[in-house]
Design an enzyme around this catalytic site. Sequence first.
Site, PDB file in Angstrom:
ATOM      1  N   VAL A  11       0.829  -1.202   0.000  1.00  0.00           N
ATOM      2  CA  VAL A  11       0.000   0.000   0.000  1.00  0.00           C
ATOM      3  C   VAL A  11       0.868   1.259   0.000  1.00  0.00           C
ATOM      4  CG1 VAL A  11      -1.669   1.322   1.364  1.00  0.00           C
ATOM      5  CG2 VAL A  11      -1.978  -1.131   1.056  1.00  0.00           C
ATOM      6  N   GLU A 155      -7.582   2.353   2.111  1.00  0.00           N
ATOM      7  CA  GLU A 155      -7.098   1.993   0.773  1.00  0.00           C
ATOM      8  C   GLU A 155      -7.867   0.757   0.286  1.00  0.00           C
ATOM      9  OE1 GLU A 155      -4.691   3.508  -1.251  1.00  0.00           O
ATOM     10  OE2 GLU A 155      -5.766   2.073  -2.484  1.00  0.00           O
ATOM     11  N   PHE A 156      -8.243   0.756  -0.973  1.00  0.00           N
ATOM     12  CA  PHE A 156      -9.014  -0.376  -1.490  1.00  0.00           C
ATOM     13  C   PHE A 156      -8.301  -1.104  -2.614  1.00  0.00           C
ATOM     14  CE2 PHE A 156     -11.976   2.795   0.199  1.00  0.00           C
ATOM     15  CZ  PHE A 156     -12.593   2.032   1.176  1.00  0.00           C
ATOM     16  N   LEU A 157      -7.015  -0.815  -2.819  1.00  0.00           N
ATOM     17  CA  LEU A 157      -6.336  -1.418  -3.973  1.00  0.00           C
ATOM     18  C   LEU A 157      -6.220  -2.933  -3.841  1.00  0.00           C
ATOM     19  CD1 LEU A 157      -3.189  -2.179  -3.089  1.00  0.00           C
ATOM     20  CD2 LEU A 157      -2.905   0.270  -3.347  1.00  0.00           C
ATOM     21  N   LYS A 215     -13.861   0.319   5.525  1.00  0.00           N
ATOM     22  CA  LYS A 215     -12.848  -0.624   5.075  1.00  0.00           C
ATOM     23  C   LYS A 215     -13.188  -2.054   5.509  1.00  0.00           C
ATOM     24  CE  LYS A 215      -9.132  -2.362   3.508  1.00  0.00           C
ATOM     25  NZ  LYS A 215      -7.944  -2.022   2.792  1.00  0.00           N
ATOM     26  N   PHE A 260     -16.564 -11.300  -7.894  1.00  0.00           N
ATOM     27  CA  PHE A 260     -16.312 -12.027  -6.640  1.00  0.00           C
ATOM     28  C   PHE A 260     -17.274 -13.191  -6.424  1.00  0.00           C
ATOM     29  CE2 PHE A 260     -12.832 -10.181  -4.185  1.00  0.00           C
ATOM     30  CZ  PHE A 260     -12.425  -9.275  -5.151  1.00  0.00           C
ATOM     31  N   CYS A 271      -5.245  -9.401   3.347  1.00  0.00           N
ATOM     32  CA  CYS A 271      -6.351  -8.550   3.822  1.00  0.00           C
ATOM     33  C   CYS A 271      -7.570  -9.325   4.300  1.00  0.00           C
ATOM     34  CB  CYS A 271      -6.764  -7.571   2.729  1.00  0.00           C
ATOM     35  SG  CYS A 271      -5.517  -6.327   2.435  1.00  0.00           S
ATOM     36  N   LYS A 274      -7.307 -11.592   7.549  1.00  0.00           N
ATOM     37  CA  LYS A 274      -6.952 -10.761   8.713  1.00  0.00           C
ATOM     38  C   LYS A 274      -8.101  -9.808   9.090  1.00  0.00           C
ATOM     39  CE  LYS A 274      -4.182  -7.125   7.564  1.00  0.00           C
ATOM     40  NZ  LYS A 274      -4.831  -5.844   7.857  1.00  0.00           N
ATOM     41  N   ARG A 336       1.152 -14.518   1.497  1.00  0.00           N
ATOM     42  CA  ARG A 336       0.558 -14.450   2.833  1.00  0.00           C
ATOM     43  C   ARG A 336      -0.812 -15.146   2.847  1.00  0.00           C
ATOM     44  NH1 ARG A 336       1.450  -8.175   4.157  1.00  0.00           N
ATOM     45  NH2 ARG A 336       1.311  -8.075   1.879  1.00  0.00           N
TER      46      ARG A 336
HETATM   47  C1  UDX Z   1      -8.522  -7.243  -1.185  1.00  0.00           C
HETATM   48  C2  UDX Z   1      -9.629  -6.241  -1.581  1.00  0.00           C
HETATM   49  O1  UDX Z   1     -10.162  -6.595  -2.841  1.00  0.00           O
HETATM   50  C3  UDX Z   1      -9.074  -4.835  -1.597  1.00  0.00           C
HETATM   51  O2  UDX Z   1     -10.095  -3.914  -1.896  1.00  0.00           O
HETATM   52  C4  UDX Z   1      -8.463  -4.519  -0.234  1.00  0.00           C
HETATM   53  O3  UDX Z   1      -7.865  -3.260  -0.258  1.00  0.00           O
HETATM   54  C5  UDX Z   1      -7.426  -5.559   0.129  1.00  0.00           C
HETATM   55  O4  UDX Z   1      -7.994  -6.882   0.074  1.00  0.00           O
HETATM   56  P1  UDX Z   1      -6.437  -8.406  -2.390  1.00  0.00           P
HETATM   57  O5  UDX Z   1      -6.130  -9.046  -1.082  1.00  0.00           O
HETATM   58  O6  UDX Z   1      -5.331  -7.814  -3.195  1.00  0.00           O
HETATM   59  O7  UDX Z   1      -7.509  -7.223  -2.190  1.00  0.00           O
HETATM   60  O8  UDX Z   1      -7.105  -9.531  -3.294  1.00  0.00           O
HETATM   61  P2  UDX Z   1      -8.486  -9.793  -4.057  1.00  0.00           P
HETATM   62  O9  UDX Z   1      -8.300  -9.655  -5.505  1.00  0.00           O
HETATM   63  O10 UDX Z   1      -9.612  -9.063  -3.449  1.00  0.00           O
HETATM   64  O11 UDX Z   1      -8.642 -11.370  -3.770  1.00  0.00           O
HETATM   65  C6  UDX Z   1      -8.657 -11.863  -2.435  1.00  0.00           C
HETATM   66  C7  UDX Z   1      -8.774 -13.361  -2.420  1.00  0.00           C
HETATM   67  O12 UDX Z   1     -10.063 -13.763  -2.834  1.00  0.00           O
HETATM   68  C8  UDX Z   1      -7.789 -14.112  -3.331  1.00  0.00           C
HETATM   69  O13 UDX Z   1      -7.301 -15.223  -2.614  1.00  0.00           O
HETATM   70  C9  UDX Z   1      -8.637 -14.558  -4.493  1.00  0.00           C
HETATM   71  O14 UDX Z   1      -8.150 -15.715  -5.098  1.00  0.00           O
HETATM   72  C10 UDX Z   1      -9.974 -14.791  -3.814  1.00  0.00           C
HETATM   73  N1  UDX Z   1     -11.138 -14.669  -4.694  1.00  0.00           N
HETATM   74  C11 UDX Z   1     -11.455 -13.488  -5.265  1.00  0.00           C
HETATM   75  C12 UDX Z   1     -11.941 -15.805  -4.923  1.00  0.00           C
HETATM   76  O15 UDX Z   1     -11.670 -16.890  -4.405  1.00  0.00           O
HETATM   77  N2  UDX Z   1     -13.042 -15.663  -5.709  1.00  0.00           N
HETATM   78  C13 UDX Z   1     -13.395 -14.493  -6.286  1.00  0.00           C
HETATM   79  O16 UDX Z   1     -14.408 -14.462  -6.992  1.00  0.00           O
HETATM   80  C14 UDX Z   1     -12.573 -13.368  -6.060  1.00  0.00           C
END
Ligand code: UDX
Length: 434
Positions: A11, A155-157, A215, A260, A271, A274, A336
């Site tokens: 981040v 932050e939502f990235l 968040k 999702f 994220c 946790k 992680r």
């Molecule tokens: C997430 C949030 O999307 C983000 O907004 C926040 O700031 C941080 O946490 P991130 O951890 O980078 O981001 O990953 P993300 O793309 O959201 O995926 C998270 C997990 O969900 C991954 O393990 C992914 O494989 C899983 N996932 C995602 C699924 O199993 N199915 C889905 O349809 C989408």
Amino acid sequence: MKLVVVGTGYVGLVSAATFAKTGCDVVGVDIDAAKVARLSRGECPIHEPGLGELLQEGLADGNLSFTTDLAAAIVDAQIVLSAVSTPTGPDGERADLSAVFAVVDAVAEHATGDLVFINKSTVPVGTGRICEERIEKAIAARGATARVVVVSNPEFLQEGSAVQNSLEPHRIVIGINDGPAKMMAAERMAALYRPFIGEGIPVALMDRESAEVVKYASNAFLATKISFINMMSALCEKVGADVRQVAAAMGQDPRIGPAFLRAGVGYGGSCFPKDVRALVATGRELGLDMAIAAAAQQVNDAQRERFFQAVLAGLSPAATVAVWGLAFKPETDDVRESPALELAAKLVAAGHRVRAFDPAAKPALPGAELCANALEAATGADALVLMTEWAEFRGADLAAVRKLMRGDRLFDGRNAYEPETAKQAGFAYRGVGV
Ligand code: UDX
């Protein structure tokens, strides 16, 4: 405007490079001297598309620099943005805020004039107030007159598309509470985000506690969506339905939406696991049952275990297993809470030989072999387990892969392949809810 970004993890580094691109004078601070040296040379320490270029651009333009000296960086800063990590603490649930408080204490000690302290890390609701009180007390104790306003700016990235998410966010959430210096803080936040506001990106301005909750609410909701479809995937398997078709048709309802809803081995990363745990813990402290968040976590654990058990049950004793993908998702080297590491450890413990490959993640895998490429991992294997849906795995020539292998088992933890295609390539295929 001088912006100090503390913490150069996913981040912090992305934020620093993004704000440098918009013309801010950004100083990135980290306690890790080796990392600061690498960053100063323009070497990007993480795998994140576009970040290396942005880093080099910032260094070349003179808008971006790095240091370990937080005290010196704070002295003439207008904004200090904290993006230090808030991992799960020793109790296994609540967030460990010691890194945030260390930054807060440095700000309290070294702030000379008006300063905005942005908290970008995910912190339990109420942390902003604790930070502000801690700063005010310390400033009063040293007889200084500096005014520090604590702002929540979550932050939502998403890793893997962090640069794009940061340059083109869906929304900007800013939480500022009433106080004598509120206008100063609001003006500086507006100046910081002006280039984004100019692009028409919506700003949600609210009180600090609401911003802190946004968040957790967003991440827990997304985790719930994944767990919901994973719960349905278990049902689909029992009744011979296809969760991919179920998800696609559900997603066509605009009230639900298609994102999702991909069933798989469960969510991982730095994220969701946790933050869901921390939300459940916060609820408990307040006497509230965060039942849906708790269930999302429970379903996620069960989904992993269900897949692991299916893999283990499908192997002959002392099998050689190729594991494709170690990162918690594609386009990142982050492992992680990655289900792949847990699977590899379970396979090794059960006496199997594990040959793993990931295009970016190269973690230590006790008892397993890390291969140089996907085909090397598959060569001679009895079974192939796909754990991360990298494009190179999705696009693999399955018939060619099958020829390199000894056995015919394919466990697809991400539904990356068409079952029919896999079968035609000679595999005994098992997906998730398919
Ligand atoms: C997430 C949030 O999307 C983000 O907004 C926040 O700031 C941080 O946490 P991130 O951890 O980078 O981001 O990953 P993300 O793309 O959201 O995926 C998270 C997990 O969900 C991954 O393990 C992914 O494989 C899983 N996932 C995602 C699924 O199993 N199915 C889905 O349809 C989408």
